[in-house]
Design an enzyme around this catalytic site. Sequence first.
Site, PDB file in Angstrom:
ATOM      1  CD  GLU A   3      -2.366   3.646   7.944  1.00 56.28           C
ATOM      2  OE1 GLU A   3      -2.062   3.981   9.115  1.00 56.28           O
ATOM      3  OE2 GLU A   3      -2.555   4.463   7.020  1.00 56.28           O
TER       4      GLU A   3
ATOM      5  CG  ASN B 242      -5.842   2.981   8.271  1.00 59.07           C
ATOM      6  OD1 ASN B 242      -5.897   2.022   7.509  1.00 59.07           O
ATOM      7  ND2 ASN B 242      -5.424   4.175   7.884  1.00 59.07           N
TER       8      ASN B 242
ATOM      9  CG  HIS C 299      -1.615   8.957   3.504  1.00 58.55           C
ATOM     10  ND1 HIS C 299      -1.834   7.597   3.573  1.00 58.55           N
ATOM     11  CD2 HIS C 299      -1.263   9.331   4.755  1.00 58.55           C
ATOM     12  CE1 HIS C 299      -1.604   7.173   4.802  1.00 58.55           C
ATOM     13  NE2 HIS C 299      -1.254   8.210   5.543  1.00 58.55           N
TER      14      HIS C 299
ATOM     15  CD  GLU D  67      -5.491   7.283   9.617  1.00 63.13           C
ATOM     16  OE1 GLU D  67      -5.036   8.343  10.104  1.00 63.13           O
ATOM     17  OE2 GLU D  67      -5.056   6.158   9.926  1.00 63.13           O
TER      18      GLU D  67
ATOM     19  CE1 TYR E   7      -0.590   1.761  13.022  1.00 60.99           C
ATOM     20  CE2 TYR E   7      -2.484   3.152  12.534  1.00 60.99           C
ATOM     21  CZ  TYR E   7      -1.288   2.570  12.149  1.00 60.99           C
ATOM     22  OH  TYR E   7      -0.798   2.792  10.893  1.00 60.99           O
TER      23      TYR E   7
ATOM     24  NE  ARG F 157      -3.529   2.553   2.339  1.00 59.39           N
ATOM     25  CZ  ARG F 157      -3.778   3.329   3.366  1.00 59.39           C
ATOM     26  NH1 ARG F 157      -3.367   2.979   4.579  1.00 59.39           N
ATOM     27  NH2 ARG F 157      -4.429   4.455   3.209  1.00 59.39           N
TER      28      ARG F 157
END
Length: 504
Positions: free
Chosen positions: A405, A335, A149, A195, A337, A103
Amino acid sequence: MGFVSILLFALGCVHCSITCCSSAEVNKHFFPPGFKIGVANAAPQIEGAWNEDGKGETIWDRYAISQPDTIYDHSSPQVASDSYHKWREDLEMVKEMGVDHYRLSIAWARIYPDGYKTDKPNERGVAYYKNLLRSLRALNIEPMVTLYHWDLPQKLQDDFGGWLSPKIVDIFADYARTCFELFGDEVKWWTTINEPKQICELGYGSGVFPPAINLPGVGNYQCAKNVLLAHAKAYHIYDKEFRQKNQGKVSIVIDTIWFEPNTTKPVDIEASERALQFSFGLYGNPVFNGDWPAVVKARVAQRSKQAGLKKSRLPTLSPEEIALINGTHDFLCINHYASHMVSALSDEPPFTDTSFDADIGVNDSIPSEWPKGGEAWFAVWPPGMRKLLVWLKNTYNNPEIVITENGFSDNAGTLEDDHRINYYRDYVSNCLDAIYIDNVNLTGYTAWSILDDWEWRVGYHSLIGMYKVDFNDPNRARTPRKSAGYFTQVAKNRCLVDPKDCVH
């Protein structure tokens, strides 16, 4: 990687206890047939060459270079990981890891330096990406390409206010069409915008990211509407003009952390769901279900009225706009985390507080026993991954999901990064639990990042790569960390444990 506001969250599996979705041991299943494993990064974080070969200035270039005190270590993306010059070396690293896809993002300002469509795109920028994409295909690695991005051409911000203006919608659509025309033969996976929550809330709401517009509870929502319309127009352009020839797929990338209810009390569960609908649903619901989430519309309207405003701070989506946005996805990109805990507030925030966080109206916290990453918000709780996937399945009618992500940051940058190995093992294990136990339609996993990068406002203080980059070396030397070897074995063996112990 996205910088996540402390009071933004996501929740799922809302009727479970805190341990309902955790695994007693690492999942031993092979990855399903056809499951895609990849690695990722983005143009503004790794390319450098910020003003070379015709590239225009971006809002992050302007912000970091002109206001170095806003960046933790006073660094800038001028050189970053120097991938613009070292892309061949980086692709060899990707190849050696044995992954299915890579990506990456296209820098808008390399194609159109001022952002506006001209008669002819910047030839040197186009050549760079054509060489990169064709080389990936030659290595049998599928490119997953993001059109935007966060690196808005500065002139678009200067001329009319960037994402605050409806003008951006057609300008982005023109740029998207150009990319589909130029690179469509090499690309089958497209994502339009990465995002949007961070773009809108941090750039035009709280103003802690460039273009540093401080319009809390107003600018972020106007930005959200324009981002969604821009994404939708790009999607329809691909669908009508390029899909038959190129047979690709298009979606938008939405991020969220996972917030577990602090208790099983209904008020905490409700607060968690409300916060989810603000942070993920604000962008996901118009795309997957149509219109803003009901709770978002109701709360912003109520708080606007109580503050004495004549209309809601949340702009209305007309029936035509709802129809344009709804269904503009071929898969769901997430995404993810970290996790937090969330609970209800005892009192409603003052109506004079128009911030996004006040509109959500929840309290979050991080348990002291949860491991931490390289930034304050980065709290590690692997079951949050599975819970999020289950929530997405249930909320958005069991879509195909691709994790775009997931990864671990630290501040030490050690080569013996067992903590990162443990993170990948436990988070991917929860992905496999979601597939094999919860029947989530998860078809891909993308690790962030293949190499250390320039992490926005924290610069080089937060290190997240499986390959270390020496940012003190003009040559930006790359060195594999222990996690690179681990992830390579996972990608090649298609399993988290020794292949002889894996099961189908």
